[in-house]
Every structure is written in C-alpha cells, then in structure tokens.
Design a protein around this motif. Structure first.
Motif, mmCIF file in Angstrom:
data_model
loop_
_atom_site.group_PDB
_atom_site.id
_atom_site.type_symbol
_atom_site.label_atom_id
_atom_site.label_comp_id
_atom_site.label_asym_id
_atom_site.label_seq_id
_atom_site.Cartn_x
_atom_site.Cartn_y
_atom_site.Cartn_z
ATOM 1 N N UNK A 33 -5.909 5.118 -3.893
ATOM 2 C CA UNK A 33 -5.601 6.540 -3.765
ATOM 3 C C UNK A 33 -4.475 6.785 -2.761
ATOM 4 N N UNK A 34 -3.992 8.015 -2.719
ATOM 5 C CA UNK A 34 -2.923 8.364 -1.787
ATOM 6 C C UNK A 34 -3.390 8.107 -0.361
ATOM 7 N N UNK A 35 -2.653 7.324 0.414
ATOM 8 C CA UNK A 35 -3.086 6.986 1.779
ATOM 9 C C UNK A 35 -2.911 8.151 2.748
ATOM 10 N N UNK A 36 -3.763 8.182 3.749
ATOM 11 C CA UNK A 36 -3.623 9.170 4.818
ATOM 12 C C UNK A 36 -3.689 8.501 6.185
ATOM 13 N N UNK A 37 -3.639 7.159 6.182
ATOM 14 C CA UNK A 37 -3.778 6.387 7.413
ATOM 15 C C UNK A 37 -2.792 5.229 7.424
ATOM 16 N N UNK A 38 -2.386 4.845 8.651
ATOM 17 C CA UNK A 38 -1.516 3.676 8.804
ATOM 18 C C UNK A 38 -2.244 2.378 8.467
ATOM 19 N N UNK A 39 -3.542 2.454 8.263
ATOM 20 C CA UNK A 39 -4.297 1.241 7.938
ATOM 21 C C UNK A 39 -3.743 0.560 6.693
#
Length: 401
Positions: A178-184
């Motif tokens: 899915x679209x990322x929201x974290x630098x992870x």
C-alpha cells in the motif's frame, strides 16, 4: 556562463571540514543562536547601495535562476537584467558541499545556501552580514523565516530567505503498495523493493536516518538530527550501512532520479517536490508524502560574498528574488513555499501557498531544516561533544563503501 539545461551535478567535489571552534578574527562575544558555539569574523555589511556593476555571478540550486533557456515560459532573470543592467551568470551546484567549494574560490558574488552550508560560509568569513535596509522586499518575508540559526548570528542577518520545503518520500504507485506513510519502507532490511530503493547522495543524509531513529528508537534520546553524540551518531551510521544493502543507487542529479523512477529502476526513496512535479509532468506514476516521523528539509538563504566583485548587483538580485512576483515564480516552478508573504497573491495557481504550507507552521514544525553539524551540540546540551561535519563526511564515505 548560464547552465544550458536544468540539471544538478553529481557527487560533492570535496570533503569539507566543519565550522565552529576558533574561527574568529575579532568581533563580538555572543555565540550564534542555537548554541552554535562560534563567533563569526568581524565583517561589515554594505552601508549604501550604489550603481550596479553590470553583472552578478551566482551559485544556485537548479531552478533558482531561470532565464528562459530551459523553458521560454520560465524566466525571471531577463526582466531583472533589463531593469537593473546587471547581467546574471549562474553556476548550478548539486550539493551544499559544492556550493561551499565554489564560494571559497572568490569568483562568485552570491549563493542560495541551504542550512548545511550557511554556517560554514559564515564561520569561514566567506559571506558577509547583509544590510536588510537596502533590501526593501525583506519587510514582507515571513517572520517564521527570519533570524534563524542558519541565517543569522546574534540577531544579525547574513542573507535573505528564499523559500523552504521538506525532503519527501516518493514512490511508484503501480509498484509500491500500500501507499507508504513511513520512512520504514526505505530502511526495512527485508524490503520487497530491495535494489530499487534510492537515497540522497550527501553526508547530510545521515540526518534522515536520525529523524527516523528519533521516532523509532526513543531510548537514543535524539532531540535534534544534526546534534548527535557518539552513540547517537553510531546508531544512525549503522542504520545507513544496513540500508546500503537494499539501495539500488544514490542520487544527487535530480534529472537522473526522474529517469530512474520513470524506468522503474527506482521505485521508492527520498526526493524533492520539484522532482515529483517534473516526474508527474513526464507521466511517471509517482506520489510523495511527508512521512509520519517527520523529515529533513531546507530553508535556503541568498547570501553575499564578503569579497563580492559586484556587491551592488548582488544586493539588487537579493531584493529581486524575494520580490512578490519573482518569488512567486521561482516557488511555483521549483515546488516550494515562497519566503515573501505577498508572493502568495502572485502565483498562477491560487492554491500554491496552501499546497506547499507557506503559512502552516504546524507542518513545518515536523521539518528539520538542514543545519551544519558542529562539535557544540545544537540541541543545547553542554558537557557533551557532538559529531561535526568532518566526521559526517568520513562516515558517509564508509557507508557507501
């Protein structure tokens, strides 16, 4: 000569030592804001504005001094030349290290320095304080950009703010789900995108790792990603060495990053908004976000060389580039928040300032502006030595292998 194409050059030209310590040649006794721990050389600002010298030599980020060469519709340099009689000669630099190197040659009058260069330039005496009374448009610059640790010392301005923005996370929407929201997504050693992760090629990228660790490793007690003691610095370096195993390429030429995302060689990594804009205009399936951990970013400052051969034209340029019309054009073209509040009324897109959070200090509270790391900890700690930029450059060479 003017650049013939909109491009950022490749890696930094040299490893530069940090500012700080005993760089004074006189002057006051007050340290710079933010406990920067140095007193700059005693240099006087220009007292009176005289007749232009006929030209001005600039060191600038790509997209900051457009004269219609790259796009006939994008030109705020020619009107300046016509109005002032000052011919603009621009050298495009790809990194802050390159900017510092170029300014030390004495061949340039002004530079669009980010915070990881400005302190070095100030401490070395390469740039002079500016007399803001000679720059009428300075009055309308957002207060949130004035008198900051990277552009002033003891209340004395060393330049005029150009604009600001965040270093974002970009991904290919057809691949990264899915679209990322974290630098992870760029630090996970088990990333499914191994070999197609990209990162900015500069020692200052160590701060990006520190921002991620601030949120994910609270026991490290990192308060400022540019103020890292030995333990904190080692943790950031170790994270980047681990990341190296999934990196496909590091980038400093933003045209190459655009091509890499278009071809699919890179599918996720750090970016600038201007890269997102251009990539989308060239039909790349990309999006970008300010991750939940926050991000590094830039607040650029136009600074005048201490030994500028064309100081009057330099001052005229500083006033021009932060004028509402010119500042609106460059902010919209580059993809950043303008520095002049009145520029928001001049953008072609009436929602530009809303999109780029020009007045949203809550948004920018999540952005850690590039700042030169020095031994005196910028987070205010005393009795502790922090790592300086020389250590960051050595570590970056080791990280890349």
């Amino acid at each position: 000569m003017r650049p013939t194409r909109l491009a950022i050059t490749t890696a930094a030209l040299a490893l530069l030592t940090a500012c700080g310590g005993s760089t004074t040649t006189g002057g006051g006794t007050a340290p710079a804001p933010g406990q920067t721990g140095f007193v700059p050389p005693k240099i006087d600002a220009l007292r009176d504005l005289g007749t232009g010298e006929g030209q001005v030599n600039l060191v600038a980020w790509a997209g900051y001094a457009e004269d219609g060469t790259n796009d006939p519709k994008v030109d705020w340099v020619t009107p300046f030349e016509q109005e002032t009689g000052c011919q603009v000669n621009t050298k495009v630099a790809g990194t802050s290290d390159e900017m510092v190197t170029l300014m030390r040659t004495g061949q340039y009058d002004a530079v669009s320095a980010s915070g990881d260069a400005s302190l070095r330039l100030i401490a070395a005496g390469t740039v002079a304080p500016v007399n803001t009374n000679l720059i009428p448009n300075y009055t309308d610059v957002f207060d949130g950009l004035k008198s900051k640790p990277w552009n002033s010392v003891d209340g004395v301005a060393y330049g005029v703010p150009h604009g600001r923005g965040a270093n974002l996370l970009m991904w290919r929407t057809d691949t990264v789900k899915p679209a990322p929201d974290s630098w992870s997504v760029v630090f996970d050693p088990n990333s499914p995108y191994k070999g197609k992760v990209t990162a900015y090629d500069s020692p200052i990228y160590i701060a990006d790792a520190a921002v991620y660790l601030m949120a994910t490793k609270p026991d490290l007690a990192i308060k400022n990603p540019y103020a890292l003691d030995d333990k904190q610095f080692k943790a950031a370096v170790d994270l980047l060495k681990q990341q190296k195993q999934i990196i496909g390429e590091y980038w400093s030429d933003y045209t190459k990053e655009i091509q890499s995302f278009k071809s699919g060689d890179s599918v996720v990594g750090t970016t600038w908004q201007v890269i997102v804009n251009v990539a989308k205009s060239e039909k790349a399936q990309v999006e970008a976000v300010l991750p939940k951990e926050g991000a590094t970013g830039w607040s650029d400052t136009w600074m005048v060389a201490t030994k500028a051969a064309h100081p009057n034209c330099a001052y005229k340029w500083l006033d021009w580039i932060i004028s509402p019309e010119a500042n609106a054009q460059v902010a919209e073209y580059f993809g950043e928040a303008p520095s002049n509040a009145k520029a928001c009324e001049e953008t072609a897109d009436p929602k530009h300032c809303e999109t780029f959070h020009a007045t949203d200090e809550t948004y920018f509270s999540k952005v850690h502006y590039w700042t030169t790391p020095i031994p005196q900890c910028l987070d205010g700690r005393t009795g502790v030595k922090c790592t300086d930029y020389a250590e960051w450059t050595r570590a970056w060479t080791e990280i890349k292998g």
